[in-house]
Write a protein that holds these residues in place. Structure first.
Motif, PDB file in Angstrom:
ATOM      1  N   GLU A 103      -5.748   1.372   3.787  1.00  0.00           N
ATOM      2  CA  GLU A 103      -4.756   0.313   3.547  1.00  0.00           C
ATOM      3  C   GLU A 103      -3.412   0.662   4.174  1.00  0.00           C
ATOM      4  O   GLU A 103      -2.762  -0.187   4.796  1.00  0.00           O
ATOM      5  N   VAL A 104      -2.996   1.908   4.003  1.00  0.00           N
ATOM      6  CA  VAL A 104      -1.710   2.341   4.565  1.00  0.00           C
ATOM      7  C   VAL A 104      -1.751   2.313   6.088  1.00  0.00           C
ATOM      8  O   VAL A 104      -0.818   1.839   6.738  1.00  0.00           O
ATOM      9  N   ARG A 105      -2.844   2.777   6.665  1.00  0.00           N
ATOM     10  CA  ARG A 105      -2.975   2.758   8.123  1.00  0.00           C
ATOM     11  C   ARG A 105      -3.010   1.326   8.648  1.00  0.00           C
ATOM     12  O   ARG A 105      -2.441   1.026   9.706  1.00  0.00           O
ATOM     13  N   PHE A 106      -3.686   0.439   7.943  1.00  0.00           N
ATOM     14  CA  PHE A 106      -3.752  -0.972   8.330  1.00  0.00           C
ATOM     15  C   PHE A 106      -2.342  -1.567   8.372  1.00  0.00           C
ATOM     16  O   PHE A 106      -1.988  -2.286   9.315  1.00  0.00           O
TER      17      PHE A 106
ATOM     18  N   ALA B  56       0.853  -1.189   0.000  1.00  0.00           N
ATOM     19  CA  ALA B  56       0.000   0.000   0.000  1.00  0.00           C
ATOM     20  C   ALA B  56       0.889   1.239   0.000  1.00  0.00           C
ATOM     21  O   ALA B  56       1.765   1.384   0.840  1.00  0.00           O
ATOM     22  N   GLU B  57       0.644   2.114  -0.963  1.00  0.00           N
ATOM     23  CA  GLU B  57       1.429   3.340  -1.054  1.00  0.00           C
ATOM     24  C   GLU B  57       0.592   4.420  -1.742  1.00  0.00           C
ATOM     25  O   GLU B  57      -0.123   4.129  -2.701  1.00  0.00           O
ATOM     26  N   ILE B  58       0.680   5.637  -1.243  1.00  0.00           N
ATOM     27  CA  ILE B  58      -0.044   6.756  -1.831  1.00  0.00           C
ATOM     28  C   ILE B  58       0.983   7.714  -2.409  1.00  0.00           C
ATOM     29  O   ILE B  58       1.834   8.237  -1.684  1.00  0.00           O
ATOM     30  N   THR B  59       0.899   7.925  -3.695  1.00  0.00           N
ATOM     31  CA  THR B  59       1.804   8.847  -4.367  1.00  0.00           C
ATOM     32  C   THR B  59       1.178  10.242  -4.383  1.00  0.00           C
ATOM     33  O   THR B  59      -0.027  10.384  -4.162  1.00  0.00           O
ATOM     34  N   PRO B  60       1.981  11.280  -4.643  1.00  0.00           N
ATOM     35  CA  PRO B  60       1.387  12.622  -4.735  1.00  0.00           C
ATOM     36  C   PRO B  60       0.247  12.609  -5.751  1.00  0.00           C
ATOM     37  O   PRO B  60       0.380  12.055  -6.842  1.00  0.00           O
ATOM     38  N   THR B  61      -0.862  13.184  -5.356  1.00  0.00           N
ATOM     39  CA  THR B  61      -2.041  13.146  -6.201  1.00  0.00           C
ATOM     40  C   THR B  61      -2.878  14.399  -5.987  1.00  0.00           C
ATOM     41  O   THR B  61      -2.706  15.101  -5.007  1.00  0.00           O
ATOM     42  N   GLN B  62      -3.747  14.639  -6.913  1.00  0.00           N
ATOM     43  CA  GLN B  62      -4.687  15.750  -6.795  1.00  0.00           C
ATOM     44  C   GLN B  62      -6.082  15.159  -6.846  1.00  0.00           C
ATOM     45  O   GLN B  62      -6.385  14.338  -7.714  1.00  0.00           O
ATOM     46  N   ILE B  63      -6.920  15.560  -5.911  1.00  0.00           N
ATOM     47  CA  ILE B  63      -8.299  15.078  -5.954  1.00  0.00           C
ATOM     48  C   ILE B  63      -9.214  16.237  -6.339  1.00  0.00           C
ATOM     49  O   ILE B  63      -9.095  17.333  -5.808  1.00  0.00           O
TER      50      ILE B  63
ATOM     51  N   ASP C 162       9.181   3.624   6.077  1.00  0.00           N
ATOM     52  CA  ASP C 162       9.210   5.050   5.736  1.00  0.00           C
ATOM     53  C   ASP C 162       8.127   5.424   4.735  1.00  0.00           C
ATOM     54  O   ASP C 162       7.582   6.524   4.800  1.00  0.00           O
ATOM     55  N   HIS C 163       7.809   4.521   3.818  1.00  0.00           N
ATOM     56  CA  HIS C 163       6.826   4.862   2.788  1.00  0.00           C
ATOM     57  C   HIS C 163       5.433   5.093   3.375  1.00  0.00           C
ATOM     58  O   HIS C 163       4.598   5.754   2.758  1.00  0.00           O
ATOM     59  N   VAL C 164       5.184   4.587   4.587  1.00  0.00           N
ATOM     60  CA  VAL C 164       3.889   4.817   5.235  1.00  0.00           C
ATOM     61  C   VAL C 164       3.741   6.296   5.569  1.00  0.00           C
ATOM     62  O   VAL C 164       2.723   6.918   5.271  1.00  0.00           O
ATOM     63  N   VAL C 165       4.757   6.869   6.183  1.00  0.00           N
ATOM     64  CA  VAL C 165       4.715   8.289   6.539  1.00  0.00           C
ATOM     65  C   VAL C 165       4.631   9.139   5.274  1.00  0.00           C
ATOM     66  O   VAL C 165       3.840  10.077   5.193  1.00  0.00           O
ATOM     67  N   ILE C 166       5.420   8.800   4.282  1.00  0.00           N
ATOM     68  CA  ILE C 166       5.388   9.534   3.013  1.00  0.00           C
ATOM     69  C   ILE C 166       4.004   9.448   2.384  1.00  0.00           C
ATOM     70  O   ILE C 166       3.459  10.440   1.900  1.00  0.00           O
TER      71      ILE C 166
ATOM     72  N   TYR D 240     -13.085   9.366  -2.361  1.00  0.00           N
ATOM     73  CA  TYR D 240     -13.326   8.025  -1.821  1.00  0.00           C
ATOM     74  C   TYR D 240     -12.161   7.080  -2.102  1.00  0.00           C
ATOM     75  O   TYR D 240     -11.806   6.249  -1.254  1.00  0.00           O
ATOM     76  N   ALA D 241     -11.546   7.208  -3.254  1.00  0.00           N
ATOM     77  CA  ALA D 241     -10.387   6.366  -3.579  1.00  0.00           C
ATOM     78  C   ALA D 241      -9.215   6.683  -2.647  1.00  0.00           C
ATOM     79  O   ALA D 241      -8.523   5.772  -2.169  1.00  0.00           O
ATOM     80  N   LEU D 242      -9.015   7.963  -2.370  1.00  0.00           N
ATOM     81  CA  LEU D 242      -7.934   8.348  -1.463  1.00  0.00           C
ATOM     82  C   LEU D 242      -8.203   7.836  -0.051  1.00  0.00           C
ATOM     83  O   LEU D 242      -7.300   7.330   0.613  1.00  0.00           O
TER      84      LEU D 242
END
Length: 93
Positions: free
Chosen positions: A24-27, A2-9, A41-45, A16-18
Motif C-alpha cells: 500500500e505504501v509503495r503504491f 497508508a502508513e507503517i508504524t514501528p512494529t515487531q513481527i 515524508d511518511h512514506v519514507v518513514i 504477511y500483514a507487513l
C-alpha cells in the motif's frame, strides 16, 4: 492513508500483514511519482519502519525465525524483501 508504524513481527501472519502494508505504501509512492508530485515524508518513514521490523526478526543460519502458531517455528529467507526495501529507500531518499 497508508502508513507503517514501528512494529515487531514474530509470526508468519505478522509478516504477511507487513508485506501487505508495504504494498500500500509503495503504491502511494508510485502514484505520487507518476503525478510528478513529491512523495510524502511518511512514506519514507513507513518503509524505514518496515525495514527495521524485518531486520529485527531473529536469525539463525541466515534464515529468519517466525512462529507459525506459538508452538512451531518457520525459517524464512527474507533477503529479497529486505534488499527491495533498501533499494526503495535509496531511491526515495
Amino acid at each position: 492513508m497508508a502508513e507503517i508504524t514501528p512494529t515487531q513481527i514474530s509470526t508468519l501472519k505478522d509478516f504477511y500483514a507487513l508485506m501487505a502494508a508495504t504494498r500500500e505504501v509503495r503504491f502511494l509512492a508510485v502514484g505520487e511519482i507518476l503525478k510528478g508530485a513529491n512523495v510524502p515524508d511518511h512514506v519514507v518513514i513507513s518503509l524505514k519502519n518496515a525495514l527495521r521490523a524485518l531486520t529485527d526478526v531473529p536469525e539463525e543460519d541466515g534464515k529468519r525465525i517466525l512462529s507459525l502458531d506459538g508452538q512451531r517455528d518457520m525459517f524464512l529467507e527474507m533477503d529479497y524483501e529486505i534488499n527491495e526495501l533498501r533499494k526503495d529507500l535509496l531511491y526515495l531518499e
